[in-house]
Design a protein around this motif. Structure first.
Motif, mmCIF file in Angstrom:
data_model
loop_
_atom_site.group_PDB
_atom_site.id
_atom_site.type_symbol
_atom_site.label_atom_id
_atom_site.label_comp_id
_atom_site.label_asym_id
_atom_site.label_seq_id
_atom_site.Cartn_x
_atom_site.Cartn_y
_atom_site.Cartn_z
ATOM 1 N N UNK A 447 -23.276 15.923 -10.684
ATOM 2 C CA UNK A 447 -23.371 14.905 -11.740
ATOM 3 C C UNK A 447 -23.881 13.581 -11.200
ATOM 4 N N UNK A 448 -23.768 13.402 -9.920
ATOM 5 C CA UNK A 448 -24.179 12.124 -9.335
ATOM 6 C C UNK A 448 -24.802 12.377 -7.971
ATOM 7 N N UNK A 449 -26.039 12.757 -7.979
ATOM 8 C CA UNK A 449 -26.729 13.050 -6.721
ATOM 9 C C UNK A 449 -27.141 11.764 -5.999
ATOM 10 N N UNK A 450 -27.337 10.691 -6.782
ATOM 11 C CA UNK A 450 -27.775 9.432 -6.189
ATOM 12 C C UNK A 450 -26.596 8.672 -5.597
ATOM 13 N N UNK A 451 -25.526 8.510 -6.394
ATOM 14 C CA UNK A 451 -24.357 7.758 -5.942
ATOM 15 C C UNK A 451 -23.149 8.686 -5.760
ATOM 16 N N UNK A 452 -22.274 8.276 -4.885
ATOM 17 C CA UNK A 452 -21.099 9.086 -4.592
ATOM 18 C C UNK A 452 -19.967 8.786 -5.574
ATOM 19 N N UNK A 453 -19.162 9.800 -5.880
ATOM 20 C CA UNK A 453 -18.015 9.632 -6.772
ATOM 21 C C UNK A 453 -16.738 9.918 -5.978
ATOM 22 N N UNK A 454 -15.597 9.391 -6.447
ATOM 23 C CA UNK A 454 -14.351 9.583 -5.694
ATOM 24 C C UNK A 454 -13.759 10.982 -5.839
ATOM 25 N N UNK A 455 -13.205 11.466 -4.747
ATOM 26 C CA UNK A 455 -12.456 12.722 -4.723
ATOM 27 C C UNK A 455 -11.109 12.422 -4.079
ATOM 28 N N UNK A 456 -10.042 12.873 -4.726
ATOM 29 C CA UNK A 456 -8.683 12.521 -4.304
ATOM 30 C C UNK A 456 -8.044 13.661 -3.532
ATOM 31 N N UNK A 457 -7.525 13.348 -2.356
ATOM 32 C CA UNK A 457 -6.797 14.312 -1.538
ATOM 33 C C UNK A 457 -5.312 14.224 -1.920
ATOM 34 N N UNK A 458 -4.830 15.225 -2.668
ATOM 35 C CA UNK A 458 -3.458 15.206 -3.171
ATOM 36 C C UNK A 458 -2.427 15.220 -2.047
ATOM 37 N N UNK A 459 -2.806 15.732 -0.869
ATOM 38 C CA UNK A 459 -1.865 15.795 0.240
ATOM 39 C C UNK A 459 -1.627 14.426 0.873
ATOM 40 N N UNK A 460 -2.573 13.517 0.696
ATOM 41 C CA UNK A 460 -2.446 12.195 1.302
ATOM 42 C C UNK A 460 -2.009 11.106 0.316
ATOM 43 N N UNK A 461 -2.312 11.297 -0.962
ATOM 44 C CA UNK A 461 -2.038 10.251 -1.957
ATOM 45 C C UNK A 461 -0.532 10.025 -2.106
ATOM 46 N N UNK A 462 -0.132 8.744 -2.114
ATOM 47 C CA UNK A 462 1.282 8.400 -2.275
ATOM 48 C C UNK A 462 1.547 7.679 -3.593
ATOM 49 N N UNK A 463 0.506 7.446 -4.395
ATOM 50 C CA UNK A 463 0.692 6.812 -5.701
ATOM 51 C C UNK A 463 0.953 5.322 -5.643
ATOM 52 N N UNK A 464 0.388 4.629 -4.673
ATOM 53 C CA UNK A 464 0.643 3.185 -4.521
ATOM 54 C C UNK A 464 -0.044 2.346 -5.590
ATOM 55 N N UNK A 465 -1.097 2.889 -6.215
ATOM 56 C CA UNK A 465 -1.760 2.186 -7.306
ATOM 57 C C UNK A 465 -2.842 1.212 -6.892
ATOM 58 N N UNK A 466 -3.199 1.162 -5.600
ATOM 59 C CA UNK A 466 -4.249 0.245 -5.162
ATOM 60 C C UNK A 466 -5.575 0.593 -5.831
ATOM 61 N N UNK A 467 -5.848 1.882 -5.977
ATOM 62 C CA UNK A 467 -7.094 2.311 -6.617
ATOM 63 C C UNK A 467 -7.141 1.898 -8.073
ATOM 64 N N UNK A 468 -6.041 2.077 -8.786
ATOM 65 C CA UNK A 468 -5.986 1.706 -10.199
ATOM 66 C C UNK A 468 -6.106 0.201 -10.376
ATOM 67 N N UNK A 469 -5.417 -0.535 -9.548
ATOM 68 C CA UNK A 469 -5.425 -1.988 -9.665
ATOM 69 C C UNK A 469 -6.800 -2.594 -9.385
ATOM 70 N N UNK A 470 -7.504 -2.030 -8.419
ATOM 71 C CA UNK A 470 -8.760 -2.616 -7.977
ATOM 72 C C UNK A 470 -9.992 -1.938 -8.573
ATOM 73 N N UNK A 471 -9.790 -0.983 -9.448
ATOM 74 C CA UNK A 471 -10.935 -0.321 -10.086
ATOM 75 C C UNK A 471 -11.657 -1.299 -11.006
ATOM 76 N N UNK A 472 -12.980 -1.447 -10.891
ATOM 77 C CA UNK A 472 -13.725 -2.427 -11.691
ATOM 78 C C UNK A 472 -14.040 -1.959 -13.117
ATOM 79 N N UNK A 473 -13.764 -0.700 -13.429
ATOM 80 C CA UNK A 473 -14.089 -0.191 -14.760
ATOM 81 C C UNK A 473 -13.277 -0.932 -15.816
ATOM 82 N N UNK A 474 -13.910 -1.315 -16.893
ATOM 83 C CA UNK A 474 -13.279 -2.040 -17.978
ATOM 84 C C UNK A 474 -13.716 -1.459 -19.318
ATOM 85 N N UNK A 475 -12.820 -1.412 -20.307
ATOM 86 C CA UNK A 475 -11.468 -1.990 -20.325
ATOM 87 C C UNK A 475 -10.405 -1.070 -19.765
#
Length: 490
Positions: A447-475
């Motif tokens: 779906x995005x050959x030009x730009x990279x998209x995020x992939x989440x490693x469930x074994x490492x994620x701790x749910x701290x919310x840094x990604x949600x807080x700093x995501x630029x997508x609006x609203x």
């Protein structure tokens, strides 16, 4: 004795109030123990040492806890002095009380309601009946509102002067906390101004439990009938309405050991001394009743402390336009949603102590005003354990900073349709750059050959919310944290 009691009570009230208003977290480091020695939080935390200590204190000195340690009890005395009843006469204010029979049926009904609520997990009922929790909502709600107003005023002046030295107040004010705190303040002001400690002796379940013990305390307020002139001033001064001067009797289950009657009596007819031997009749029977009540309370909390054995599992990553969370994450140390709901009294202390403004009061009925993690204002920093340091009930258990790095409270979920990489054909990677656990990688997809998209490693994620807080997508954020029913240790 009265002056010593007043001085101690004032210090305790000021420190507890300051803790609820200290958004820097400075005071919590030194005085969070004041929250942990409150009776109901100690029962919910099954803190046997504190419970036995308070029981022993009451067995020796009577309900001194209600006059010196409980902030809501002390606050009622303050309200009584401030409002001075409905009579403007200073003398009438001082002698405005009178003896009234105990409303034991109502008292034990309220205690039974509290026990049933603990057993059944009705956190809203526990939250409304807990005296410490109620005081927390009064201070955290109204106090935060006042502080916000003062801050805005200072910022306005600072901007006009042009110095720009005042840092903006970013404290979020909960409508429900403010509303319930205001209603509680008005109700307590009316009761305390006219009837003194009515709340403590008719509604408060802690007062009822301690009242059973204080009936047989070693030290008691006693009346010497030979010295008494029957002037009645001690009865009119008794805020607990427990002193019947006509019969020279004191209802020790309601006496809060404030020493006002001692201070008032000019004939030396009232003393605080060891109880007389004849008052020890039927103690065994009442002891059994108290033990049964205490066992019921502790048994209820122990039963609710058992966590659900169902694993929360991995959140299914699915595209959602609006991501209402199935499970709002609860902070590390709470271990599970069920443990939080069973033990939390919604006192708001952890919310005010959170330096990152991540914790907010829940609006859901089953977890009403209990802390839930929201990442609009910040994210849960790995090295922060402020909430677990101050929680007095065991809803958020004490953890070390190094332990927190291995606790997963939730899993980040990517919302494909919201991501700016796809919607705006923009190279972002903000979530991956700021992930402290290194759980997000940027990769190329069909779906995005030009730009990279995020992939989440469930074994490492701790749910701290840094990604949600700093995501630029609006609203709506293109990545958010779905909470775990039961926390995982990596």
């Amino acid at each position: 004795m009265r002056k010593a009691r007043l001085l101690t009570a004032v210090v305790v009230l000021c420190l507890v109030t300051a803790m609820f208003l200290d958004y820097t977290g400075t005071l919590h480091t030194y005085f969070s123990w004041l929250a942990k020695i409150q009776f109901l939080p100690a029962v919910l935390a099954i803190n046997v040492g504190v419970i036995l200590g308070l029981v022993a204190l009451t067995a020796v000195m009577g309900r001194i806890y209600c006059s010196v340690i409980c902030p809501l009890g002390i606050f009622q005395d303050v309200l009584g002095r401030v409002f001075k009843g409905f009579d403007k006469s200073k003398k009438q204010h001082k002698y405005r009380y009178s003896y009234s029979p105990a409303k034991n049926i109502l008292r034990y009904i309220m205690l039974a309601v509290m026990i049933i609520a603990i057993i059944a997990g009705f956190s809203v009922v526990v939250m409304l009946l807990s005296p410490y929790s109620m005081y927390g909502k009064i201070v955290a709600g109204i106090g935060a509102y006042i502080m916000k107003g003062i801050s805005m005023g200072l910022e306005y002046i600072d901007e006009r002067i042009g110095t720009y030295l005042i840092y903006p107040n970013d404290v979020t004010i909960s409508f429900w906390v403010l509303s319930i705190g205001t209603i509680a303040l008005i109700a307590l002001a009316i009761l305390a101004s006219k009837y003194g400690r009515t709340y403590c002796n008719t509604i408060c379940p802690v007062g009822t439990v301690l009242g059973v013990i204080s009936k047989y305390s070693l030290l008691k307020i006693q009346i010497d009938t030979e010295k008494c002139k029957n002037c009645g001033l001690c009865e009119k001064r008794c805020k607990a309405s427990c002193l019947n001067i006509k019969k020279h009797q004191i209802d020790y289950s309601r006496c809060v050991t404030c020493f006002d009657c001692l201070d008032e009596c000019k004939h030396g007819a009232i003393s605080y001394a060891w109880r007389k031997g004849k008052e020890t009749k039927k103690i065994d029977e009442n002891k059994r009743a108290f033990v049964a009540t205490a066992t019921a309370i502790l048994g209820a909390t122990a039963a609710k402390a058992q966590h659900k054995l169902v694993d929360g599992g991995l959140t299914i990553v699915e595209a959602k336009r609006v991501p209402p969370r199935k499970i709002a994450p609860v902070p590390a140390g709470s271990e599970s949603v069920s443990n939080m709901e069973s033990h939390c009294t919604a006192c708001q202390l952890c919310i005010t102590a959170c330096p990152n403004r991540v914790l907010t009061p829940s609006t859901e009925l089953d977890s009403f005003m209990q802390p839930r993690m929201s990442f609009n204002n910040g994210h849960c920093r790995v090295g922060c354990t402020a909430c677990s340091d101050v929680c007095p009930t065991g809803a958020i258990k004490k953890i070390k900073k190094e332990e927190k790095t291995a606790i997963a409270v939730g899993l980040a979920v990517w919302v494909k349709e919201n991501c700016v990489v796809l919607t705006k054909n923009d190279s972002c990677g903000n979530c991956a750059r700021h992930c402290p656990a290194g759980a997000i990688s940027m990769v190329h997809t069909p779906d995005s050959e030009k730009n990279e998209v995020p992939v989440i490693n469930a074994e490492k994620c701790i749910g701290c919310g840094a990604c949600e807080n700093l995501c630029p997508a609006r609203p709506i954020s293109a990545i958010y944290v779905e909470g775990y029913e039961n926390h995982h240790v990596r």
